[in-house]
Design a protein around this motif. Structure first.
Motif, PDB file in Angstrom:
ATOM      1  N   UNK A 136       7.859   2.670   4.360  1.00 12.49           N
ATOM      2  CA  UNK A 136       7.271   3.034   3.080  1.00 12.49           C
ATOM      3  C   UNK A 136       6.676   4.185   2.842  1.00 12.49           C
ATOM      4  N   UNK A 137       6.971   5.177   1.962  1.00 12.48           N
ATOM      5  CA  UNK A 137       6.409   6.320   1.935  1.00 12.48           C
ATOM      6  C   UNK A 137       4.949   6.440   1.343  1.00 12.48           C
ATOM      7  N   UNK A 138       4.267   7.443   1.132  1.00 10.94           N
ATOM      8  CA  UNK A 138       3.080   7.606   0.465  1.00 10.94           C
ATOM      9  C   UNK A 138       3.298   7.542  -1.119  1.00 10.94           C
ATOM     10  N   UNK A 139       4.614   8.144  -1.406  1.00 14.17           N
ATOM     11  CA  UNK A 139       4.946   7.741  -2.842  1.00 14.17           C
ATOM     12  C   UNK A 139       4.889   6.519  -3.411  1.00 14.17           C
ATOM     13  N   UNK A 140       5.507   5.623  -2.393  1.00 13.94           N
ATOM     14  CA  UNK A 140       5.567   4.177  -2.953  1.00 13.94           C
ATOM     15  C   UNK A 140       4.387   3.630  -3.017  1.00 13.94           C
ATOM     16  N   UNK A 141       3.383   3.891  -2.278  1.00 10.13           N
ATOM     17  CA  UNK A 141       2.241   3.352  -2.272  1.00 10.13           C
ATOM     18  C   UNK A 141       1.314   3.654  -3.555  1.00 10.13           C
ATOM     19  N   UNK A 142       1.436   5.022  -3.912  1.00  8.88           N
ATOM     20  CA  UNK A 142       0.801   5.634  -5.189  1.00  8.88           C
ATOM     21  C   UNK A 142       1.642   4.677  -6.601  1.00  8.88           C
ATOM     22  N   UNK A 143       2.954   4.710  -6.319  1.00  9.49           N
ATOM     23  CA  UNK A 143       3.651   3.777  -7.306  1.00  9.49           C
ATOM     24  C   UNK A 143       3.025   2.427  -7.326  1.00  9.49           C
ATOM     25  N   UNK A 144       2.810   1.753  -6.199  1.00 12.50           N
ATOM     26  CA  UNK A 144       2.514   0.283  -6.026  1.00 12.50           C
ATOM     27  C   UNK A 144       0.943   0.106  -6.979  1.00 12.50           C
ATOM     28  N   UNK A 145       0.109   1.134  -6.564  1.00  7.79           N
ATOM     29  CA  UNK A 145      -1.161   1.082  -6.975  1.00  7.79           C
ATOM     30  C   UNK A 145      -1.181   1.359  -8.530  1.00  7.79           C
ATOM     31  N   UNK A 146      -0.362   2.349  -8.920  1.00  7.39           N
ATOM     32  CA  UNK A 146      -0.185   2.570 -10.521  1.00  7.39           C
ATOM     33  C   UNK A 146       0.123   1.305 -11.140  1.00  7.39           C
ATOM     34  N   UNK A 147       1.413   0.578 -10.628  1.00  2.74           N
ATOM     35  CA  UNK A 147       1.959  -0.488 -11.266  1.00  2.74           C
ATOM     36  C   UNK A 147       1.022  -1.704 -11.039  1.00  2.74           C
ATOM     37  N   UNK A 148       0.557  -2.225 -10.127  1.00  2.60           N
ATOM     38  CA  UNK A 148      -0.154  -3.449  -9.610  1.00  2.60           C
ATOM     39  C   UNK A 148      -1.516  -3.353  -9.747  1.00  2.60           C
ATOM     40  N   UNK A 149      -2.455  -2.083  -9.924  1.00  2.94           N
ATOM     41  CA  UNK A 149      -3.841  -2.059 -10.087  1.00  2.94           C
ATOM     42  C   UNK A 149      -4.262  -3.076 -10.951  1.00  2.94           C
ATOM     43  N   UNK A 187       3.053   1.482   5.887  1.00  2.00           N
ATOM     44  CA  UNK A 187       4.314   1.713   6.689  1.00  2.00           C
ATOM     45  C   UNK A 187       4.992   0.407   7.148  1.00  2.00           C
ATOM     46  N   UNK A 188       4.314  -0.440   7.578  1.00  2.00           N
ATOM     47  CA  UNK A 188       4.399  -1.789   8.243  1.00  2.00           C
ATOM     48  C   UNK A 188       4.782  -2.972   7.361  1.00  2.00           C
ATOM     49  N   UNK A 189       4.174  -2.824   6.026  1.00  2.00           N
ATOM     50  CA  UNK A 189       3.976  -3.963   5.098  1.00  2.00           C
ATOM     51  C   UNK A 189       5.348  -4.409   4.655  1.00  2.00           C
TER      52      UNK A 189
END
Length: 170
Positions: free
Chosen positions: A1-14, A47-49
């Motif tokens: 998974x990319x850094x962008x997907x982490x940013x999106x996850x944080x934005x959506x799920x925070x 990246x491993x999750x």
């Protein structure tokens, strides 16, 4: 998974993670710290999750339990007269205020069990595994917490039945 997907996850799920953390802690500041810690841990392993949501929630629960254990050794629980400024998102403001006050008066373990069982819709065995306690403890804590809620706020039952009636009406 990319850094962008982490940013999106944080934005959506925070927001949802913060609500859960608040229900676990009863303290908006500690809840914020808990979410930041969980997200920081997720970022390291991103990246491993396989299931980031499950990983972050597991970190929330385990960190909340660890914090409670430390606090229990330091001081006794202090009951407050009023809940924190922001309660969990509930559509009926009266129900939200009443529920927030009642939850704030439960023990930390009772609050955690109720959050996992009814807010997160976890099974008894999942709740036991997350909190690292026995199945019997989850059952007894659920029973005691629900009894205590009925004692602290008997009007919760009335508000809930009124709400069900309104939703069922055509």
């Amino acid at each position: 998974m990319s850094e962008d997907s982490f940013d999106e996850f944080v934005r959506v799920r925070a927001g949802a993670l913060a609500r859960t953390a608040f229900l676990l802690t009863g303290d908006p500041h500690h809840a914020e710290d808990l979410v930041q810690n969980a997200l920081a841990r997720a970022a390291v392993h991103w990246a491993r999750l396989d299931d980031p949501e499950a990983y972050v929630r597991r970190v929330l629960y385990t960190q909340a339990v660890s914090w409670w254990r430390v606090q229990r050794r330091r001081r006794r629980e202090v009951l407050v007269d009023a809940p924190p400024e922001r309660a969990a998102a509930v559509r009926d403001p009266d129900l939200g205020i009443l529920l927030g006050r009642a939850l704030a008066r439960l023990t930390r373990r009772q609050r955690a069990v109720l959050v996992l069982r009814f807010y997160e819709d976890r099974s008894e065995s999942e709740t036991a595994a997350i909190l690292s306690v026995g199945l019997g403890t989850v059952k007894s804590q659920t029973r005691h917490a629900l009894r205590r809620l009925r004692e602290l706020a008997p009007e919760l039952g009335t508000l809930m039945s009124d709400r069900v009636d309104r939703e069922a009406a055509p």
